[in-house]
Scaffold this motif. Structure first.
Motif, PDB file in Angstrom:
ATOM      1  N   PHE A  27      39.667  51.766  58.468  1.00 57.98           N
ATOM      2  CA  PHE A  27      38.617  52.360  57.649  1.00 57.98           C
ATOM      3  C   PHE A  27      37.396  51.463  57.630  1.00 57.98           C
ATOM      4  CE2 PHE A  27      42.161  54.740  56.105  1.00 57.98           C
ATOM      5  CZ  PHE A  27      41.612  55.977  55.853  1.00 57.98           C
ATOM      6  N   ASN A  28      36.240  52.076  57.627  1.00 53.95           N
ATOM      7  CA  ASN A  28      34.990  51.341  57.499  1.00 53.95           C
ATOM      8  C   ASN A  28      34.195  52.034  56.394  1.00 53.95           C
ATOM      9  OD1 ASN A  28      32.835  49.681  57.772  1.00 53.95           O
ATOM     10  ND2 ASN A  28      32.258  50.356  59.813  1.00 53.95           N
ATOM     11  N   ILE A  29      34.401  51.602  55.157  1.00 52.46           N
ATOM     12  CA  ILE A  29      33.777  52.202  53.988  1.00 52.46           C
ATOM     13  C   ILE A  29      32.614  51.319  53.565  1.00 52.46           C
ATOM     14  CG2 ILE A  29      34.186  53.011  51.632  1.00 52.46           C
ATOM     15  CD1 ILE A  29      35.997  54.450  53.512  1.00 52.46           C
ATOM     16  N   GLN A  30      31.431  51.897  53.400  1.00 49.19           N
ATOM     17  CA  GLN A  30      30.259  51.109  53.035  1.00 49.19           C
ATOM     18  C   GLN A  30      30.399  50.462  51.659  1.00 49.19           C
ATOM     19  OE1 GLN A  30      26.848  53.604  53.469  1.00 49.19           O
ATOM     20  NE2 GLN A  30      26.830  53.445  55.693  1.00 49.19           N
ATOM     21  N   ALA A  31      31.201  51.051  50.781  1.00 47.86           N
ATOM     22  CA  ALA A  31      31.332  50.525  49.424  1.00 47.86           C
ATOM     23  C   ALA A  31      32.189  49.260  49.371  1.00 47.86           C
ATOM     24  CB  ALA A  31      31.935  51.594  48.514  1.00 47.86           C
ATOM     25  N   THR A  32      32.821  48.891  50.486  1.00 47.07           N
ATOM     26  CA  THR A  32      33.686  47.716  50.492  1.00 47.07           C
ATOM     27  C   THR A  32      33.231  46.734  51.556  1.00 47.07           C
ATOM     28  OG1 THR A  32      35.256  48.568  52.119  1.00 47.07           O
ATOM     29  CG2 THR A  32      35.649  49.152  49.818  1.00 47.07           C
ATOM     30  N   ALA A  73      39.293  40.279  48.066  1.00 47.31           N
ATOM     31  CA  ALA A  73      40.192  40.805  49.093  1.00 47.31           C
ATOM     32  C   ALA A  73      41.068  41.923  48.540  1.00 47.31           C
ATOM     33  CB  ALA A  73      41.058  39.688  49.647  1.00 47.31           C
ATOM     34  N   MET A  74      41.364  42.872  49.404  1.00 53.39           N
ATOM     35  CA  MET A  74      42.222  43.993  49.018  1.00 53.39           C
ATOM     36  C   MET A  74      43.691  43.625  49.192  1.00 53.39           C
ATOM     37  SD  MET A  74      40.373  47.263  50.666  1.00 53.39           S
ATOM     38  CE  MET A  74      38.608  47.236  50.886  1.00 53.39           C
ATOM     39  N   GLY A  75      44.525  44.321  48.441  1.00 51.36           N
ATOM     40  CA  GLY A  75      45.962  44.230  48.629  1.00 51.36           C
ATOM     41  C   GLY A  75      46.681  43.357  47.635  1.00 51.36           C
ATOM     42  N   SER A  76      47.755  43.912  47.065  1.00 53.20           N
ATOM     43  CA  SER A  76      48.662  43.092  46.271  1.00 53.20           C
ATOM     44  C   SER A  76      49.611  42.355  47.214  1.00 53.20           C
ATOM     45  CB  SER A  76      49.433  43.942  45.269  1.00 53.20           C
ATOM     46  OG  SER A  76      50.074  45.022  45.896  1.00 53.20           O
ATOM     47  N   GLU A  77      49.677  42.796  48.462  1.00 55.73           N
ATOM     48  CA  GLU A  77      50.370  42.094  49.528  1.00 55.73           C
ATOM     49  C   GLU A  77      49.405  42.019  50.700  1.00 55.73           C
ATOM     50  OE1 GLU A  77      54.406  44.558  49.040  1.00 55.73           O
ATOM     51  OE2 GLU A  77      54.207  43.439  50.895  1.00 55.73           O
ATOM     52  N   ARG A  78      49.340  40.847  51.328  1.00 59.52           N
ATOM     53  CA  ARG A  78      48.449  40.665  52.467  1.00 59.52           C
ATOM     54  C   ARG A  78      49.242  40.078  53.623  1.00 59.52           C
ATOM     55  NH1 ARG A  78      44.095  37.854  48.613  1.00 59.52           N
ATOM     56  NH2 ARG A  78      43.823  39.625  47.235  1.00 59.52           N
ATOM     57  N   TRP A  79      49.021  40.668  54.799  1.00 66.31           N
ATOM     58  CA  TRP A  79      49.764  40.273  55.988  1.00 66.31           C
ATOM     59  C   TRP A  79      48.830  40.188  57.191  1.00 66.31           C
ATOM     60  CZ3 TRP A  79      55.024  39.486  55.464  1.00 66.31           C
ATOM     61  CH2 TRP A  79      55.632  40.022  54.318  1.00 66.31           C
ATOM     62  N   TYR A  80      49.149  39.297  58.110  1.00 65.18           N
ATOM     63  CA  TYR A  80      48.579  39.306  59.447  1.00 65.18           C
ATOM     64  C   TYR A  80      49.685  39.783  60.376  1.00 65.18           C
ATOM     65  CZ  TYR A  80      44.312  36.769  58.309  1.00 65.18           C
ATOM     66  OH  TYR A  80      43.090  36.408  57.793  1.00 65.18           O
ATOM     67  N   SER A 136      40.620  45.766  43.631  1.00 61.61           N
ATOM     68  CA  SER A 136      41.164  47.094  43.327  1.00 61.61           C
ATOM     69  C   SER A 136      40.123  48.188  43.533  1.00 61.61           C
ATOM     70  CB  SER A 136      41.694  47.144  41.890  1.00 61.61           C
ATOM     71  OG  SER A 136      42.734  46.214  41.729  1.00 61.61           O
ATOM     72  N   ALA A 137      38.854  47.883  43.288  1.00 62.33           N
ATOM     73  CA  ALA A 137      37.797  48.877  43.492  1.00 62.33           C
ATOM     74  C   ALA A 137      37.677  49.242  44.967  1.00 62.33           C
ATOM     75  CB  ALA A 137      36.465  48.343  42.965  1.00 62.33           C
ATOM     76  N   GLY A 138      37.802  48.277  45.845  1.00 63.72           N
ATOM     77  CA  GLY A 138      37.780  48.556  47.280  1.00 63.72           C
ATOM     78  C   GLY A 138      38.957  49.404  47.710  1.00 63.72           C
ATOM     79  N   GLU A 139      40.141  49.103  47.156  1.00 64.90           N
ATOM     80  CA  GLU A 139      41.327  49.911  47.447  1.00 64.90           C
ATOM     81  C   GLU A 139      41.112  51.351  47.002  1.00 64.90           C
ATOM     82  OE1 GLU A 139      44.565  47.966  45.473  1.00 64.90           O
ATOM     83  OE2 GLU A 139      44.081  46.036  46.374  1.00 64.90           O
ATOM     84  N   ALA A 140      40.558  51.523  45.804  1.00 67.15           N
ATOM     85  CA  ALA A 140      40.288  52.862  45.278  1.00 67.15           C
ATOM     86  C   ALA A 140      39.266  53.600  46.137  1.00 67.15           C
ATOM     87  CB  ALA A 140      39.810  52.779  43.829  1.00 67.15           C
ATOM     88  N   ALA A 141      38.261  52.883  46.638  1.00 66.85           N
ATOM     89  CA  ALA A 141      37.251  53.518  47.491  1.00 66.85           C
ATOM     90  C   ALA A 141      37.882  54.087  48.754  1.00 66.85           C
ATOM     91  CB  ALA A 141      36.154  52.513  47.843  1.00 66.85           C
ATOM     92  N   ILE A 142      38.836  53.376  49.333  1.00 67.28           N
ATOM     93  CA  ILE A 142      39.512  53.888  50.519  1.00 67.28           C
ATOM     94  C   ILE A 142      40.378  55.094  50.161  1.00 67.28           C
ATOM     95  CG2 ILE A 142      41.250  53.373  52.278  1.00 67.28           C
ATOM     96  CD1 ILE A 142      40.074  50.578  52.470  1.00 67.28           C
ATOM     97  N   LEU A 143      41.081  55.035  49.029  1.00 67.50           N
ATOM     98  CA  LEU A 143      41.895  56.184  48.604  1.00 67.50           C
ATOM     99  C   LEU A 143      41.032  57.420  48.373  1.00 67.50           C
ATOM    100  CD1 LEU A 143      44.630  54.907  46.129  1.00 67.50           C
ATOM    101  CD2 LEU A 143      44.954  56.166  48.244  1.00 67.50           C
ATOM    102  N   VAL A 144      39.892  57.245  47.735  1.00 68.28           N
ATOM    103  CA  VAL A 144      38.986  58.370  47.502  1.00 68.28           C
ATOM    104  C   VAL A 144      38.500  58.930  48.838  1.00 68.28           C
ATOM    105  CG1 VAL A 144      36.713  59.004  46.597  1.00 68.28           C
ATOM    106  CG2 VAL A 144      38.303  57.700  45.184  1.00 68.28           C
ATOM    107  N   SER A 145      38.201  58.045  49.783  1.00 65.45           N
ATOM    108  CA  SER A 145      37.777  58.492  51.103  1.00 65.45           C
ATOM    109  C   SER A 145      38.868  59.320  51.775  1.00 65.45           C
ATOM    110  CB  SER A 145      37.423  57.288  51.974  1.00 65.45           C
ATOM    111  OG  SER A 145      37.130  57.677  53.283  1.00 65.45           O
TER     112      SER A 145
END
Length: 171
Positions: A27-32, A73-80, A136-145
């Motif tokens: 995803f490439n959301i301008q809000a994040t 940063a987004m995520g309650s879990e972060r992975w590479y 969390s706001a960035g996560e929500a922006a992707i969900l809304v998208s």
């Protein structure tokens, strides 16, 4: 592996090993400020996977400001996710896991330089990032998208979005 192949593997891993009911990729959301390669939700838990095919790309990614400051940063879990041996375990930021993909496609999960017993399923969320330490706001922006585009014909198949057990009438 190509970046695209790793992204598909990451999306499948989120669905099967993290039980994410909603999964999206690239995803490439301008809000994040962050554009995760793969992101998935299971309830309020959000997992983000960044896929890397070169060590130089990983080193550049680690320096990004939202990797330095947890609140961005987004995520309650972060992975590479990377091919086996690409990313040195001691180069990982704290509390960020590594998913190594073997040539046959099997995945081995690591946290803090240690292999997780039972793979990532055996990981008991004790090192999650909590509300004040994530975007969390960035996560929500992707969900809304995702929700806005659900009705676009063919969008879910093109963007590899999978939604299970969601009643949109209740939202």
């Amino acid at each position: 592996y190509t970046h695209g192949e790793l992204v598909k593997i990451a999306a499948k891993w989120l669905r099967t090993h993290r039980a994410c009911h909603v999964v999206g990729t690239e995803f490439n959301i301008q809000a994040t400020s962050e554009s995760p390669d793969a992101i998935g939700w299971n309830g309020i838990r959000c997992a983000v996977v960044e896929c890397k095919t070169s060590l130089s790309d990983f080193k550049a990614d680690v320096k990004k400001f939202f990797r330095q400051c947890g609140i961005s940063a987004m995520g309650s879990e972060r992975w590479y996710m990377a091919p086996v041996g690409l990313i040195p375990h001691d180069a990982l930021p704290s509390r960020v896991g590594l998913l190594e993909v073997c040539p046959r496609g099997t995945i081995t999960a690591y946290r803090g330089g240690r292999r997780l017993r039972g793979g990532a399923r055996g990981y008991h969320y004790t090192q999650q990032f909590h509300g004040e330490e994530r975007n969390s706001a960035g996560e929500a922006a992707i969900l809304v998208s995702i929700l806005r585009k659900i009705h676009d014909e063919g969008y879910c198949q093109k963007r590899n979005i999978h939604i299970d057990k969601v009643n949109l009438d209740s939202i």
